[in-house]
Write an enzyme that holds these catalytic residues in place. Structure first.
Site, PDB file in Angstrom:
ATOM      1  N   TYR A   1       9.933  -8.455-103.306  1.00 14.88           N
ATOM      2  CA  TYR A   1       9.581  -8.460-104.736  1.00 14.88           C
ATOM      3  C   TYR A   1      10.004  -9.779-105.386  1.00 14.88           C
ATOM      4  CZ  TYR A   1       8.461  -3.433-104.591  1.00 14.88           C
ATOM      5  OH  TYR A   1       7.898  -2.204-104.331  1.00 14.88           O
TER       6      TYR A   1
ATOM      7  N   SER B   1       3.011   2.509-109.267  1.00 12.80           N
ATOM      8  CA  SER B   1       1.963   2.373-110.290  1.00 12.80           C
ATOM      9  C   SER B   1       1.579   3.720-110.902  1.00 12.80           C
ATOM     10  CB  SER B   1       0.722   1.679-109.719  1.00 12.80           C
ATOM     11  OG  SER B   1       0.953   0.304-109.571  1.00 12.80           O
ATOM     12  N   PRO B   2       2.557   4.487-111.395  1.00 17.53           N
ATOM     13  CA  PRO B   2       2.227   5.804-111.955  1.00 17.53           C
ATOM     14  C   PRO B   2       1.382   5.696-113.227  1.00 17.53           C
ATOM     15  CG  PRO B   2       4.526   5.262-112.393  1.00 17.53           C
ATOM     16  CD  PRO B   2       4.017   4.212-111.442  1.00 17.53           C
ATOM     17  N   LEU B   3       1.430   4.528-113.864  1.00 17.16           N
ATOM     18  CA  LEU B   3       0.569   4.302-115.037  1.00 17.16           C
ATOM     19  C   LEU B   3      -0.633   3.454-114.631  1.00 17.16           C
ATOM     20  CD1 LEU B   3       3.479   3.551-117.536  1.00 17.16           C
ATOM     21  CD2 LEU B   3       2.132   5.657-117.472  1.00 17.16           C
ATOM     22  N   ALA B   4      -0.934   3.475-113.350  1.00 11.47           N
ATOM     23  CA  ALA B   4      -2.100   2.752-112.819  1.00 11.47           C
ATOM     24  C   ALA B   4      -1.992   1.254-113.073  1.00 11.47           C
ATOM     25  CB  ALA B   4      -3.403   3.330-113.377  1.00 11.47           C
ATOM     26  N   GLY B   5      -0.785   0.758-113.018  1.00 10.29           N
ATOM     27  CA  GLY B   5      -0.569  -0.687-113.122  1.00 10.29           C
ATOM     28  C   GLY B   5      -1.114  -1.290-114.394  1.00 10.29           C
ATOM     29  N   GLY B   6      -1.115  -0.497-115.453  1.00  8.13           N
ATOM     30  CA  GLY B   6      -1.601  -1.050-116.710  1.00  8.13           C
ATOM     31  C   GLY B   6      -3.091  -0.833-116.937  1.00  8.13           C
TER      32      GLY B   6
ATOM     33  N   PHE C   1      -4.122   1.097-119.807  1.00  6.51           N
ATOM     34  CA  PHE C   1      -4.004   0.504-121.140  1.00  6.51           C
ATOM     35  C   PHE C   1      -5.072  -0.567-121.363  1.00  6.51           C
ATOM     36  CE2 PHE C   1       0.181   1.788-119.587  1.00  6.51           C
ATOM     37  CZ  PHE C   1       0.400   2.827-120.465  1.00  6.51           C
TER      38      PHE C   1
END
Lengths: 299, 299, 299
Positions: C53, C210-215, C218
Site C-alpha cells: 500500500y 471497497s464496501p462503498l464501491a471505491g467512491g 458517490f
C-alpha cells in the site's frame, strides 16, 4: 524426468509421448519400433493413446511395433482412453458421434485396445470425455472388474470438471490418478476455473494435451497468438534455448505437476523438449507469458 | 414408476403432478377430486405445490378436494415450498417481491400450507429459491422444530447451486433429499455446470420443473426450438409414441434419477406421459436431442 | 461492534479501518497517532494493511505513529498482506508486476512488515491475490514457521475463489480465518458465485474491500450506479440516517458476517459508519437495494 502420477499411481516420465497422429507419420513397422526405442532412450516411457485415434488405427500401429520387441512392455507405461463413439469407415456399427460409458462398451473397448496394442494390460485407462449419460456406479463396477482381471492397473479421466471428477471419485475405492486436459500458454482456463486447484489439492496429475496449442503458436496469426509468440521467442532468444522448450518449461513450472503429452513424430523435437526439464524459467519470465496471454496486467 | 427420493427420503412416484396452474383449470371441487383420484390410479402419487402458486390459492384448491376424501392422504406424498414473498391481492401485508427464510416466516408458511392443504403433515418442504439473506443456522433450527412437531417429514431445496446446497446441508443432521430445478431439452445448464453431478454424487433427487420447457417446445419458434422440436418429432414418429413421451423419456434416461413435475390439468396428457417410463430411448436418440439442442456436435 | 473472526481466530472489531490510502492523508506523525487513537475510541480496533500500500510506504506511516505509543499494540489487531510484487521507485529490485508466494518472499515480506509496522507480531497475514504459481505445500510450511516464530498468529487470504481456498486449506492444520474480497451493492458476484456460501459454511470471515464501491457510489454516473444511489438515498432519507450508513448496514445484514474495511482518513466518516451497526435495515429495504443493483426482480 521421472514423475509419480499420484501417490498411489505409477511412476512414469514427466514428458509423455502421444500417438494420436501416428497414422500420419508414414513410418514402417521397424521405423515405428525405432521411434519407440528412441523415446525410451530419452527417458520418455509414458505413451498416450486412445481407442479412436487415427480413426481407431493408432493403437494398432503402436502394437505392431511393440510386438516386434515385447520386452519393451516392462519399460513403458501405456495410457489409453475409451468412451467416444466416432463414426468412421472402420466402425460401420457407429452412426452417431457420441459417448458411451456403459459397462459393456468399456469392457469391449479395453479388450480391443489390448488386442490392438498387443499387450495384456493397460497402465492407466482414462474416460475420454465427460458424458451427460455417465452412470458413475456402472463405471465404478466396470473399473473394479477390469482391475480384478488385471487388464487395467489405474484409472483416470480426461476433460473432466471438478464436479464430474468428484462424482466419479465418490464411487471408487482407488483414486483417479490423472485428468488429461488442454493446457498451454493459449489455454489458461483450467488455471483459473478451479480445475488445476482441485487436481493439485488431491495430488492428481494433470496431463496436458496440445501443450504447444496444437500448432497455433507456430502457425496462428491472431493478435493474442502473435503477442504470445513474440514474448516466448524473446525469452527463448535471451535464454539461448528454443521456442518449444520455453513453452514446455512454462507448463513444467506449475506446482500441480503438469505432464505434457507431445505429439510430433520427429524424435529430435521430442529430444529437444526433454531438455525443458533442465531449463529454469524465472518467475518474471513465467508471468510475462501469463500476462501477455491474458492481455492485461495481473490485478 | 416408483422412485426412492434419496436413500433416507420417501418413496414416491417417478412422475410428479404439479398444481401451480390448478387455479386456471376451472374445475369444481368434485372435478378436482376426480382429477386427484385419477392421478393416484395412474400411479402418480407425488404432488407438487408451493405456498405462492396461483397467488397463494392453489394449495387451498387442492386441500378442498382432499377434504372430500381424507383417506387419500396416506396414498400420496405432498411436496410444498416456502420462502418467496409475492405481492398479491390476497397478501396486502407483502409489499416487495423478495425472499424470507427467517424462522418465523418458515413456520407461518408451513402452518398456512397445512391449513390450506387440509392435512397435518407435509412429506417434503422445499426452500423455493436461494436467498442472499438465508441464514443456514436459522433455517436448520426451523427444520428441526418442524420435524419434531411432526409437521414436515423431509426437507429439500429448489433452484439451489451446489455451493448453496452444501452450505445448508452442512448445518443439518438429516439429508436434503430433493433439489427441484428447471430441466428440459431446452434447459441444459444443470447437466453441465455441476448441478446434476453434485446431486447424483449425494443421491439427491433432481425434480424437474418445466420438463416440457413450459410450452416453448410446442409454441416457440426460435431457431434452436424449431430444431429440437423437429428432432423430437422425428424420434416420436419413428418410435410410434408421442412428443411428450419422448421428452419425458429423455429426462428419465439420465442417471441422476430426474423426476419430472407435470403441470397439465388434462388427465389424458398425464396418462400419456406415464407411458414414458416404459419407453426405451436409444442412446443414439438421446444424444441426437442433446446435440441438436447444443447446436454443435459433442467434442 | 466486536466480531469473532472465525471460531479459532481472533476477536476484533466488526468495522475495520484500512490504511491503503494513508500516504495521501497528509497527516503528521502526531496526527496519525491521534487518528489511530480516535479509531480505538470508536471501538475500531482491527487495522488493515498490505506491504504494497502506498508504494510500500503505508505500513511505515502507521508504524511511525504506533512507535509513539507502543502500548496501543495490545488494544488492536493488525491484518497485513503479502504476495504482490509491485514495481516502484522504492523497490528497484522488482521489474515485473506479478505474484510471489515462495517461502523466501513470504518470510522477507513479513519481516519487512514487522519492521515497518514497528511491532513484533501480525494478528493475521493474508495472501493478497491468488497466484497461478502458488505452491500450497510451500506456503503451508512458511505459515507453520511464521506461527512457531511468533511472528504471525493467524492466516487468511484475499480475493480467493472457493477452489483456491480449499487447496490451500487442505495443506494447513489451522483454519484460514479470513477471505478479504470486494463486496458492495455494486459488487454482487461473491453473493451469487458460491464465494460467500463457501465462507459462511466454513465460518470464515469475509472482509469487504471497497464496501462503498471505491467512491463509485458517490461519483459514478452509469445507469446502474445512478439507480442504486437513488434507492440508497431514499432509504437513508426515510430512516433519517446517512448514505454510508445504509450501505454499510446493507453489508452487515448478510448472514456470513461481512466485516467492511473503511478507507477514509476522516475520523468523522468512520464514526458515522460505526453507527451502522445500530441501524436495523428492513428486509424489504435490503432487497430493494439488491433488486435495483441487479436490474431485475428476484426470480
Amino acid at each position: 524426468m521421472r514423475h509419480q502420477y499420484h501417490p498411489l499411481g505409477f511412476e512414469g516420465s514427466r514428458i509423455a509421448q502421444g500417438f494420436w497422429r501416428c497414422h500420419e507419420w508414414d513410418m514402417s513397422v521397424s521405423e515405428r519400433l525405432d521411434f519407440i526405442l528412441s523415446c525410451l532412450d530419452l527417458g520418455v516411457t509414458t505413451f498416450d493413446h486412445a481407442d479412436i485415434y487415427g480413426d481407431y488405427r493408432c493403437e494398432g500401429l503402436f502394437g505392431e511395433a511393440l510386438a516386434k520387441k515385447p520386452a519393451m512392455r516392462d519399460k513403458m507405461e501405456i495410457v489409453t482412453k475409451c468412451g467416444i463413439l466416432l463414426p468412421s469407415e472402420s466402425r460401420p456399427d457407429i452412426s452417431v458421434h457420441r459417448y458411451d460409458y456403459r459397462a459393456k462398451h468399456i469392457h469391449e473397448s479395453v479388450d480391443r485396445s489390448l488386442a490392438n496394442l498387443q499387450c495384456d494390460y493397460i497402465d492407466t485407462l482414462l474416460l475420454h470425455r465427460p458424458s451427460p449419460l455417465m452412470d458413475a456406479d456402472e463405471v465404478a463396477q466396470a473399473f473394479d472388474l477390469l482391475f480384478t482381471l488385471g487388464k487395467v492397473k489405474h484409472f483416470g479421466v480426461s476433460n473432466f470438471t471438478p464436479a464430474q471428477f468428484d462424482l466419479l471419485q465418490s464411487r471408487l475405492d482407488a483414486p483417479l490418478i490423472v485428468n488429461q486436459i488442454e493446457l498451454s500458454p493459449l489455454s489458461l482456463a483450467p488455471f483459473e476455473d478451479g480445475t488445476l486447484d482441485h487436481l493439485q489439492q488431491h495430488a492428481v496429475t494433470p496431463m496436458a494435451w496440445s501443450p504447444l496449442a496444437g500448432g497455433e503458436l507456430f502457425r496462428g496469426n491472431g493478435d493474442r497468438i502473435v503477442r504470445v509468440k513474440e514474448v516466448v521467442s524473446d525469452i527463448a532468444k535471451s535464454m539461448k534455448v528454443n521456442f518449444d522448450q520455453v513453452v514446455i518449461a512454462w507448463l513444467l513450472r506449475h506446482p500441480s505437476g503438469i505432464c505434457p503429452v507431445m505429439g510430433s513424430g520427429k524424435i529430435e523435437r521430442l529430444a529437444s523438449v526433454c531438455q525443458a526439464a533442465n531449463i529454469v524459467l524465472s518467475d518474471d519470465d513465467w508471468f510475462k507469458i501469463w500476462i501477455t496471454s491474458q492481455g492485461h496486467p495481473v490485478p
